[in-house]
Enzyme design. Structure first.
Site, PDB file in Angstrom:
ATOM      1  N   ASP A 266       0.870  -1.181   0.000  1.00  0.00           N
ATOM      2  CA  ASP A 266       0.000   0.000   0.000  1.00  0.00           C
ATOM      3  C   ASP A 266       0.897   1.218   0.000  1.00  0.00           C
ATOM      4  OD1 ASP A 266      -0.366   1.795   2.768  1.00  0.00           O
ATOM      5  OD2 ASP A 266       0.648  -0.128   3.050  1.00  0.00           O
ATOM      6  N   CYS A 306      -6.912   3.713 -18.740  1.00  0.00           N
ATOM      7  CA  CYS A 306      -7.608   4.626 -17.836  1.00  0.00           C
ATOM      8  C   CYS A 306      -8.253   5.773 -18.606  1.00  0.00           C
ATOM      9  CB  CYS A 306      -6.646   5.161 -16.765  1.00  0.00           C
ATOM     10  SG  CYS A 306      -5.629   6.558 -17.284  1.00  0.00           S
ATOM     11  N   CYS A 309      -6.023   8.535 -20.098  1.00  0.00           N
ATOM     12  CA  CYS A 309      -5.246   8.202 -21.295  1.00  0.00           C
ATOM     13  C   CYS A 309      -6.119   7.930 -22.508  1.00  0.00           C
ATOM     14  CB  CYS A 309      -4.360   6.993 -21.011  1.00  0.00           C
ATOM     15  SG  CYS A 309      -3.037   7.319 -19.821  1.00  0.00           S
TER      16      CYS A 309
END
Length: 370
Positions: A266, A306, A309
């Site tokens: 994380d 995404c 993009c």
């Protein structure tokens, strides 16, 4: 068994593992990256957007959620899953990192760490037992034990004291736990001292936790030192339990740590950097505010799926940041989280194919890292 780690493949040339961590809210493919939702939100993104990046597990924070909205409010709202609107697994940090990050407003004793709230000055007495109590109210799938984190470099006596206290606190957390649908992960401490790390890992492994974390790194030490300690610690951890490197990190740090046997990660880096106009790509970071992107009609990365993009140009993204439009940080955060998930997916595929070393070398060449 409610929680189970399934080891599917090991890489022949590194210490990397391909596995599945089974939880009550679904499986997590490893190695995997967890977006950070400290206060009940991955900053700037809807939960559906987070899921769209490919994330399978997210993280919340005990200290911050205890301050607001408070554990009883979270419980009344149905727990973190209902409050978040997240159907997958959730891991909650214990508040131990705030011992390091908020050291100016806390006092540590053997009994607990006492914080003065950074919000209203209220006193919070966080014992290992109280940390578990809060996390049980939050209803996360994985509760981290409360540990004592020190900044590095530190004096040897301080590192040893914090490591030994972390073991004692881990046992107190285990004894305080009551939920059968919540796993407990212990946290290995010991600074940059290999014998201390080995001692801590062995003692915690004997206690029968559902998972194990390597903590107290990425707190001021050089990357090479982080890799050295990670590589020395993971062989001492059970092979049938997930291994989590807390708070790490840069894309290269993830891959270097995967090669050393880490399963879960994380870090706030993809979202924090995204909000500040930096995008991670296979050719290195892009600072979108730079003037050279003013008229750029290409996307951040042609192969990235995404929204930033597939629908927008670098020139438009730069305009959003220069104009102070909130959409800019949102799109860049989406891209960066998607990039981290793609990076982990590629690592999983490479481990399955037995080609992880080549995969890592290719990525490092693109980033300009020798």
């Amino acid at each position: 068994m409610t929680f189970r780690y399934e080891l599917l493949r090991t890489d022949p040339s590194t210490g990397a593992r391909r596995g599945t961590f089974h939880t009550p809210h679904g499986p997590v493919q490893t190695p995997g990256f967890m977006p950070v939702g400290t206060q009940g939100t991955v900053k700037g993104l809807t939960i559906d957007q987070v899921a769209g990046t490919g994330a399978e597990m997210i993280l919340g924070n005990t200290y911050h959620l205890a301050l607001r909205p408070g554990p009883e409010t979270v419980r009344a709202l149905g727990g973190l899953h209902a409050m978040f609107g997240w159907e997958g697994p959730i891991l909650t940090d214990s508040g131990g990192f705030q011992i390091f990050s908020l050291k100016d407003i806390n006092k540590i004793t053997e009994h607990s760490v006492v914080f003065r709230s950074h919000i209203d000055g209220a006193i919070i007495d966080l014992t290992p037992e109280r940390s578990i109590e809060i996390q049980e109210a939050l209803g996360s799938d994985v509760a981290m034990v409360l540990d004592h984190v020190v900044a590095l470099p530190a004096e040897p006596d301080e590192v040893q004291m914090a490591m030994e206290r972390s073991i004692r606190w881990a046992e107190r957390c285990l004894n305080a736990a009551g939920r059968s649908d919540q796993a407990r992960f212990a946290i290995v401490q010991g600074g940059l001292d290999v014998p201390l790390r080995v001692q801590c890992a062995r003692e915690l492994s004997s206690m029968g936790f559902e998972g194990y974390a390597v903590g107290g790194l990425s707190v001021g030490e050089a990357p090479a030192e982080m890799y050295r300690i990670t590589g020395a610690t993971t062989p001492e951890l059970p092979t049938d339990k997930p291994r989590y490197l807390m708070g790490v990190g840069r894309p290269v740090d993830l891959l270097e740590s995967v090669m050393r046997g880490i399963d879960l990660f994380d870090c706030v880096m993809p979202t924090r950097n995204g909000r500040n106009g930096l995008a991670f790509t296979d050719l290195g970071p892009i600072k979108i505010r730079n003037a050279k992107h003013r008229h750029a009609t290409e996307p951040l990365e042609p192969e990235c799926p995404c929204l930033a993009c597939t629908r927008h140009t670098r020139g438009y993204l730069r305009h959003l940041f220069i104009a102070g439009e909130m959409l800019g940080p949102i799109l860049m955060s989406l891209h960066n989280l998607t990039y981290y998930q793609r990076l982990m997916q590629g690592a999983r595929e490479a481990i399955e194919a037995g080609t992880l070393a080549e995969y890592v070398a290719e990525k490092k060449r693109g980033w300009g890292i020798s």
